[in-house]
Design an enzyme around this catalytic site. Structure first.
Site, PDB file in Angstrom:
ATOM      1  N   CYS A   1       0.829  -1.197   0.000  1.00 20.33           N
ATOM      2  CA  CYS A   1       0.000   0.000   0.000  1.00 20.33           C
ATOM      3  C   CYS A   1       0.874   1.261   0.000  1.00 20.33           C
ATOM      4  CB  CYS A   1      -0.913  -0.004   1.222  1.00 20.33           C
ATOM      5  SG  CYS A   1      -2.073   1.388   1.250  1.00 20.33           S
TER       6      CYS A   1
ATOM      7  N   GLY B   1       0.694  -5.609 -11.729  1.00 10.01           N
ATOM      8  CA  GLY B   1       0.911  -4.298 -12.328  1.00 10.01           C
ATOM      9  C   GLY B   1       0.577  -4.280 -13.804  1.00 10.01           C
TER      10      GLY B   1
END
Length: 378
Positions: free
Chosen positions: A103, A208
């Site tokens: 995060c 990603g």
């Protein structure tokens, strides 16, 4: 994926993944297929879980249809993480625990958590070891998700991958961006390849810029990773998991929904949200954020989009959906590609003195001991 991957959305994604299986499995196995991947719950803080706050208990609640219940745990204090994992294990509240070190948001990183925590290598090892030790001897795997590091000058992913492997993690997943990258630009897939070359005893997963099944296949081909983790790519597109299951099984099956199909998914999502929250207004407010993701690429118009973003009841939702041109076919490229958060690179917020050394001093240890209680996620 806080605020996104609650039980209703996980159910939609799980069902979509299963929908791809009959296409690619032998008839004798298609009747009751195994779960197509893991569908992980929203991040919950270990402190809130230990304190059994109502929100943390809601976040980790098991959906009736979940054959494998995955809980995503955040923590900065090894002792608290240990207690949280002990609770999950002994009370049979999880089948899989994923430790979040990815995060990048300031409220997490300024307390030394998330993507900046692996910089303190011994603290990282202590947290992963505590979690793995508590789950040892059970069938519950503990996995690690992380980023490349704080920024280009403070990369941690290779060291962290090895430490996670040594601590007993079942796998490591790399979001191939730094905390400074936030969600901007293009993910650095070459870092996933380097991690795969470095960490050789456990699976390495890539994360990603997986916007399509083809992206997933390309990532595996280019990096050699053992699987992929999907985040923003599934926002407004739970059917992406149908595509992924098919693609990894060699099938060319792909879901290309017209607007009527999308409207049907939105309506079902709303029903599941109402059932989950037990409060129609709260459920519809939670659904609003999903509207722009679902409608990406379709000709809807600004006024209709705004109206759908303000619905408060199922009746209002039905009225707004009925006003759309539901005969629209799949719009192709316009509905695909990046979605969700992007923005620009950001200077990570870290505790004072965090970057001075990779070791913890007394002041930072005291700060860490108090950090979890001020981070949302339960």
């Amino acid at each position: 994926m806080a605020g996104v991957t609650n039980a209703p959305f996980r159910q939609l994604c799980r069902e979509a993944g299963a929908a791809g299986l009959p296409e690619v499995l032998a008839p004798e196995t298609a009747a009751s297929p195994a779960p197509a991947g893991l569908y992980v719950a929203e991040m919950v803080t270990s402190r809130a879980l230990v304190e059994r706050t109502p929100e943390s208990m809601r976040i980790i609640s098991r959906d009736a249809g979940e054959r494998v219940h995955s809980v995503q745990l955040y923590g900065v204090d090894p002792a608290t993480v240990r207690l949280a994992v002990r609770m999950l294990v002994t009370e049979e509240r999880a089948d899989h625990i994923d430790l979040n070190f990815g995060c990048p948001v300031p409220k997490v990183t300024r307390k030394g958590g998330g993507a900046v925590l692996p910089w303190k290598s011994e603290l990282f090892s202590a947290i992963v070891t505590a979690a793995c030790d508590e789950a040892a001897g059970t069938a519950i795997p503990v996995t690690v998700k992380m980023r490349m590091g704080i920024d280009a000058d403070h990369l941690t992913y290779l060291d962290a991958g090895l430490r996670a492997q040594d601590a007993g993690a079942a796998s490591v997943a790399l979001h191939a961006r730094t905390a400074a990258d936030y969600y901007s630009g293009t993910a650095h897939w070459e870092a996933i390849a380097r991690l795969k070359e470095t960490v050789t005893d456990i699976p390495v997963l890539g994360n990603g810029d997986i916007w399509s099944a083809e992206d997933a296949l390309t990532m595996v081909e280019q990096t050699g990773c053992d699987g992929v983790v999907v985040g923003r790519g599934c926002q407004g597109r739970p059917w992406l998991f149908t595509d992924l299951v098919a693609a990894f099984s060699g099938s060319d099956l792909r879901v290309r929904p017209g607007l009527a199909d999308v409207a049907g998914v939105i309506r079902r999502h709303a029903e599941l949200m109402v059932e989950h929250f037990g409060d129609e207004l709260k459920a519809l407010r939670e659904l609003r954020k999903h509207m722009s993701w679902y409608l990406k690429g379709y000709v809807v118009g600004g006024q209709a989009r705004a109206a759908l973003g303000l619905v408060s009841t199922l009746g209002e939702l039905d009225e707004r959906l009925a006003e759309l041109d539901l005969d629209q076919p799949y719009p192709g490229e316009g509905a695909e590609g990046p979605r969700g958060r992007a923005g620009t690179p950001k200077t990570p917020h870290v505790p004072e003195g965090w970057l001075t050394s990779r070791e913890m001093d007394a002041a930072l240890r005291e700060m860490i001991a108090q950090a979890e209680s001020s981070v949302s996620g339960g």
